[in-house]
Motif scaffolding. Structure first.
Motif, PDB file in Angstrom:
ATOM      1  N   MET A  47       0.852  -1.196   0.000  1.00  0.00           N
ATOM      2  CA  MET A  47       0.000   0.000   0.000  1.00  0.00           C
ATOM      3  C   MET A  47       0.892   1.252   0.000  1.00  0.00           C
ATOM      4  SD  MET A  47      -2.784   1.230   2.854  1.00  0.00           S
ATOM      5  CE  MET A  47      -3.752  -0.271   2.697  1.00  0.00           C
ATOM      6  N   PRO A  48       0.671   2.179  -0.938  1.00  0.00           N
ATOM      7  CA  PRO A  48       1.482   3.398  -0.959  1.00  0.00           C
ATOM      8  C   PRO A  48       1.435   4.107   0.389  1.00  0.00           C
ATOM      9  CG  PRO A  48       0.097   3.251  -2.910  1.00  0.00           C
ATOM     10  CD  PRO A  48      -0.335   2.159  -1.992  1.00  0.00           C
ATOM     11  N   GLU A  49       2.558   4.746   0.715  1.00  0.00           N
ATOM     12  CA  GLU A  49       2.675   5.451   1.993  1.00  0.00           C
ATOM     13  C   GLU A  49       1.553   6.462   2.226  1.00  0.00           C
ATOM     14  OE1 GLU A  49       6.308   7.753   2.878  1.00  0.00           O
ATOM     15  OE2 GLU A  49       7.248   5.792   3.088  1.00  0.00           O
ATOM     16  N   THR A  50       1.292   7.261   1.197  1.00  0.00           N
ATOM     17  CA  THR A  50       0.297   8.338   1.330  1.00  0.00           C
ATOM     18  C   THR A  50      -1.094   7.778   1.610  1.00  0.00           C
ATOM     19  OG1 THR A  50       1.575   9.685  -0.220  1.00  0.00           O
ATOM     20  CG2 THR A  50      -0.690  10.377   0.225  1.00  0.00           C
ATOM     21  N   LEU A  51      -1.435   6.691   0.920  1.00  0.00           N
ATOM     22  CA  LEU A  51      -2.749   6.079   1.130  1.00  0.00           C
ATOM     23  C   LEU A  51      -2.857   5.500   2.536  1.00  0.00           C
ATOM     24  CD1 LEU A  51      -5.502   5.245   0.084  1.00  0.00           C
ATOM     25  CD2 LEU A  51      -4.448   3.190  -0.901  1.00  0.00           C
ATOM     26  N   LEU A  52      -1.771   4.871   3.009  1.00  0.00           N
ATOM     27  CA  LEU A  52      -1.751   4.319   4.371  1.00  0.00           C
ATOM     28  C   LEU A  52      -1.988   5.418   5.399  1.00  0.00           C
ATOM     29  CD1 LEU A  52      -1.087   2.099   6.509  1.00  0.00           C
ATOM     30  CD2 LEU A  52       1.320   2.747   6.254  1.00  0.00           C
ATOM     31  N   VAL A  53      -1.300   6.547   5.235  1.00  0.00           N
ATOM     32  CA  VAL A  53      -1.435   7.656   6.176  1.00  0.00           C
ATOM     33  C   VAL A  53      -2.839   8.253   6.110  1.00  0.00           C
ATOM     34  CG1 VAL A  53      -0.612   9.981   6.734  1.00  0.00           C
ATOM     35  CG2 VAL A  53       1.024   8.178   6.196  1.00  0.00           C
ATOM     36  N   LEU A  54      -3.389   8.374   4.898  1.00  0.00           N
ATOM     37  CA  LEU A  54      -4.739   8.916   4.747  1.00  0.00           C
ATOM     38  C   LEU A  54      -5.769   8.042   5.440  1.00  0.00           C
ATOM     39  CD1 LEU A  54      -6.684  10.983   3.465  1.00  0.00           C
ATOM     40  CD2 LEU A  54      -6.788   9.488   1.456  1.00  0.00           C
ATOM     41  N   LEU A  55      -5.689   6.735   5.217  1.00  0.00           N
ATOM     42  CA  LEU A  55      -6.634   5.806   5.850  1.00  0.00           C
ATOM     43  C   LEU A  55      -6.469   5.811   7.370  1.00  0.00           C
ATOM     44  CD1 LEU A  55      -6.454   2.767   3.382  1.00  0.00           C
ATOM     45  CD2 LEU A  55      -8.276   4.472   3.598  1.00  0.00           C
ATOM     46  N   ALA A  56      -5.208   5.894   7.820  1.00  0.00           N
ATOM     47  CA  ALA A  56      -4.967   5.948   9.264  1.00  0.00           C
ATOM     48  C   ALA A  56      -5.560   7.216   9.859  1.00  0.00           C
ATOM     49  CB  ALA A  56      -3.465   5.889   9.546  1.00  0.00           C
ATOM     50  N   GLY A  57      -5.437   8.342   9.136  1.00  0.00           N
ATOM     51  CA  GLY A  57      -6.031   9.589   9.608  1.00  0.00           C
ATOM     52  C   GLY A  57      -7.539   9.498   9.699  1.00  0.00           C
ATOM     53  N   LEU A  58      -8.162   8.909   8.672  1.00  0.00           N
ATOM     54  CA  LEU A  58      -9.613   8.710   8.697  1.00  0.00           C
ATOM     55  C   LEU A  58     -10.031   7.883   9.908  1.00  0.00           C
ATOM     56  CD1 LEU A  58     -10.341   7.981   4.929  1.00  0.00           C
ATOM     57  CD2 LEU A  58     -11.488   9.733   6.297  1.00  0.00           C
ATOM     58  N   ALA A  59      -9.338   6.763  10.093  1.00  0.00           N
ATOM     59  CA  ALA A  59      -9.683   5.861  11.199  1.00  0.00           C
ATOM     60  C   ALA A  59      -9.442   6.524  12.547  1.00  0.00           C
ATOM     61  CB  ALA A  59      -8.872   4.571  11.091  1.00  0.00           C
ATOM     62  N   ALA A  60      -8.306   7.235  12.685  1.00  0.00           N
ATOM     63  CA  ALA A  60      -7.976   7.866  13.957  1.00  0.00           C
ATOM     64  C   ALA A  60      -8.977   8.963  14.309  1.00  0.00           C
ATOM     65  CB  ALA A  60      -6.562   8.450  13.892  1.00  0.00           C
ATOM     66  N   GLY A  61      -9.324   9.793  13.328  1.00  0.00           N
ATOM     67  CA  GLY A  61     -10.304  10.851  13.580  1.00  0.00           C
ATOM     68  C   GLY A  61     -11.653  10.292  13.965  1.00  0.00           C
ATOM     69  N   ALA A  62     -12.068   9.229  13.277  1.00  0.00           N
ATOM     70  CA  ALA A  62     -13.363   8.608  13.573  1.00  0.00           C
ATOM     71  C   ALA A  62     -13.358   7.961  14.947  1.00  0.00           C
ATOM     72  CB  ALA A  62     -13.697   7.576  12.501  1.00  0.00           C
ATOM     73  N   LEU A  63     -12.293   7.251  15.279  1.00  0.00           N
ATOM     74  CA  LEU A  63     -12.223   6.571  16.574  1.00  0.00           C
ATOM     75  C   LEU A  63     -12.242   7.576  17.724  1.00  0.00           C
ATOM     76  CD1 LEU A  63      -9.585   3.773  15.852  1.00  0.00           C
ATOM     77  CD2 LEU A  63     -12.033   3.469  16.254  1.00  0.00           C
ATOM     78  N   ASN A  64     -11.500   8.661  17.585  1.00  0.00           N
ATOM     79  CA  ASN A  64     -11.490   9.670  18.646  1.00  0.00           C
ATOM     80  C   ASN A  64     -12.862  10.302  18.835  1.00  0.00           C
ATOM     81  OD1 ASN A  64      -8.907   9.425  19.553  1.00  0.00           O
ATOM     82  ND2 ASN A  64      -8.122  11.261  18.583  1.00  0.00           N
ATOM     83  N   ALA A  65     -13.585  10.481  17.728  1.00  0.00           N
ATOM     84  CA  ALA A  65     -14.931  11.058  17.826  1.00  0.00           C
ATOM     85  C   ALA A  65     -15.910  10.088  18.455  1.00  0.00           C
ATOM     86  CB  ALA A  65     -15.424  11.471  16.440  1.00  0.00           C
ATOM     87  N   VAL A  66     -15.680   8.805  18.228  1.00  0.00           N
ATOM     88  CA  VAL A  66     -16.622   7.783  18.694  1.00  0.00           C
ATOM     89  C   VAL A  66     -16.395   7.417  20.151  1.00  0.00           C
ATOM     90  CG1 VAL A  66     -17.245   5.357  18.432  1.00  0.00           C
ATOM     91  CG2 VAL A  66     -17.094   6.815  16.429  1.00  0.00           C
ATOM     92  N   GLY A  67     -15.135   7.174  20.538  1.00  0.00           N
ATOM     93  CA  GLY A  67     -14.911   6.740  21.907  1.00  0.00           C
ATOM     94  C   GLY A  67     -13.462   6.715  22.327  1.00  0.00           C
ATOM     95  N   GLY A  68     -12.561   7.125  21.446  1.00  0.00           N
ATOM     96  CA  GLY A  68     -11.144   7.143  21.769  1.00  0.00           C
ATOM     97  C   GLY A  68     -10.383   6.031  21.072  1.00  0.00           C
ATOM     98  N   GLY A  69      -9.073   6.156  21.040  1.00  0.00           N
ATOM     99  CA  GLY A  69      -8.225   5.122  20.454  1.00  0.00           C
ATOM    100  C   GLY A  69      -7.545   5.548  19.169  1.00  0.00           C
ATOM    101  N   GLY A  70      -7.688   6.814  18.762  1.00  0.00           N
ATOM    102  CA  GLY A  70      -7.085   7.261  17.514  1.00  0.00           C
ATOM    103  C   GLY A  70      -5.577   7.136  17.490  1.00  0.00           C
ATOM    104  N   THR A  71      -4.924   7.341  18.629  1.00  0.00           N
ATOM    105  CA  THR A  71      -3.465   7.247  18.692  1.00  0.00           C
ATOM    106  C   THR A  71      -2.977   5.861  18.325  1.00  0.00           C
ATOM    107  OG1 THR A  71      -3.437   8.925  20.429  1.00  0.00           O
ATOM    108  CG2 THR A  71      -1.464   7.582  20.208  1.00  0.00           C
ATOM    109  N   PHE A  72      -3.768   4.832  18.654  1.00  0.00           N
ATOM    110  CA  PHE A  72      -3.367   3.466  18.341  1.00  0.00           C
ATOM    111  C   PHE A  72      -3.189   3.255  16.839  1.00  0.00           C
ATOM    112  CE2 PHE A  72      -5.762   2.608  22.387  1.00  0.00           C
ATOM    113  CZ  PHE A  72      -4.659   2.245  23.132  1.00  0.00           C
ATOM    114  N   VAL A  73      -3.901   4.019  16.038  1.00  0.00           N
ATOM    115  CA  VAL A  73      -3.830   3.895  14.582  1.00  0.00           C
ATOM    116  C   VAL A  73      -2.852   4.898  13.994  1.00  0.00           C
ATOM    117  CG1 VAL A  73      -5.159   3.984  12.439  1.00  0.00           C
ATOM    118  CG2 VAL A  73      -6.225   3.111  14.512  1.00  0.00           C
TER     119      VAL A  73
END
Length: 253
Positions: free
Chosen positions: A1-27
């Motif tokens: 997976m290209p680096e940029t895509l990995l970082v983008l998906l991680a950002g999406l997941a981290a932002g969503a997790l923090n909004a939902v209940g926490g754990g964004g740092t893990f991603v």
């Protein structure tokens, strides 16, 4: 997976997790390390990137904010800003080797807290048969300590806040979630100011901008999704991610 895509998906997941209940740092943190950043720089970058996501989530919940016990919202926010700044200063002042060595243990601590924090707070509340009902000063002191941890590392700090508010003040996690997101934003804002001024996070502008974009979209969308998806499913996703990343970091160490 290209680096940029990995970082983008991680950002999406981290932002969503923090909004939902926490754990964004893990991603966010492991993805940035995989993209070539050192743990200290990745920690600074993830904090910077998660600020807009936290602000976006807080905006969605802005009409649902409620004071935390006897402490006013303004006082709690000021304390969070100060503590977050101090925690970030500690990251920058202490040797990077100390942070590198601490990361697996910080992840493990946050993972255990996430897994058992709810049960512990419930058990304590059941044993006491009532909230502890601390005064305003005590609430603010505890929030300051949590904010320092949040500025230093951040993993699980939102979970800690909800656990403390639940045990000490009897605040339900669902009712406290809007304020949790708002205080995360306050902690991250001051930490971000220091990291942008002093850390190496700006040395990888494309990586940072990509994660910021993902975290904003994830934070905004995650706050809306939190009202629709089953809480158990979301918790299972965060916990699985946390356990996986903790194990990988210990193996890497």
């Amino acid at each position: 997976m290209p680096e940029t895509l990995l970082v983008l998906l991680a950002g999406l997941a981290a932002g969503a997790l923090n909004a939902v209940g926490g754990g964004g740092t893990f991603v966010a943190l492991p993805a940035l390390v995989a993209a070539g950043q050192s743990p200290v720089t990745a920690n600074a970058s993830s904090t910077i990137a998660l600020v807009p996501g936290a602000v976006a989530g807080a905006w969605v919940y802005r009409r649902e904010l409620a004071p935390v016990g006897p402490a006013s919202t303004r006082s709690l926010t000021v304390v969070s800003v100060l503590g977050g700044g101090l925690g970030a200063a500690l990251v920058l002042a202490l040797p990077s080797e100390s942070f590198d060595a601490a990361v697996p243990w910080l992840l493990a601590f946050a993972t255990v807290l996430f897994a058992f924090g709810g049960r512990l707070s419930g058990a304590l509340r059941g044993t006491l048969n009532r909230p502890l009902a601390p005064d305003s000063r005590t609430v603010l002191v505890i929030q300051f300590v949590l904010a320092v941890y949040g500025g230093y590392f951040g993993g699980g700090v939102g979970i800690m806040m909800l656990a403390v508010w639940s045990v000490g003040l009897g605040i339900d996690s669902a009712a406290g979630n809007p304020m949790r997101i708002a205080q995360l934003a306050a902690i991250y804002v001051s930490a971000t100011a220091l990291f942008l001024a002093v850390s190496d996070a700006r040395s990888s502008p494309l990586v940072l901008a990509t994660m910021v974009a993902g975290a904003v979209a994830g934070g905004f969308g995650g706050a809306h999704l939190a009202r629709r998806l089953p809480a158990r499913l979301l918790r299972a996703v965060v916990l699985s991610t946390a356990v996986t990343m903790t194990v990988l970091y210990f193996l890497r160490g």
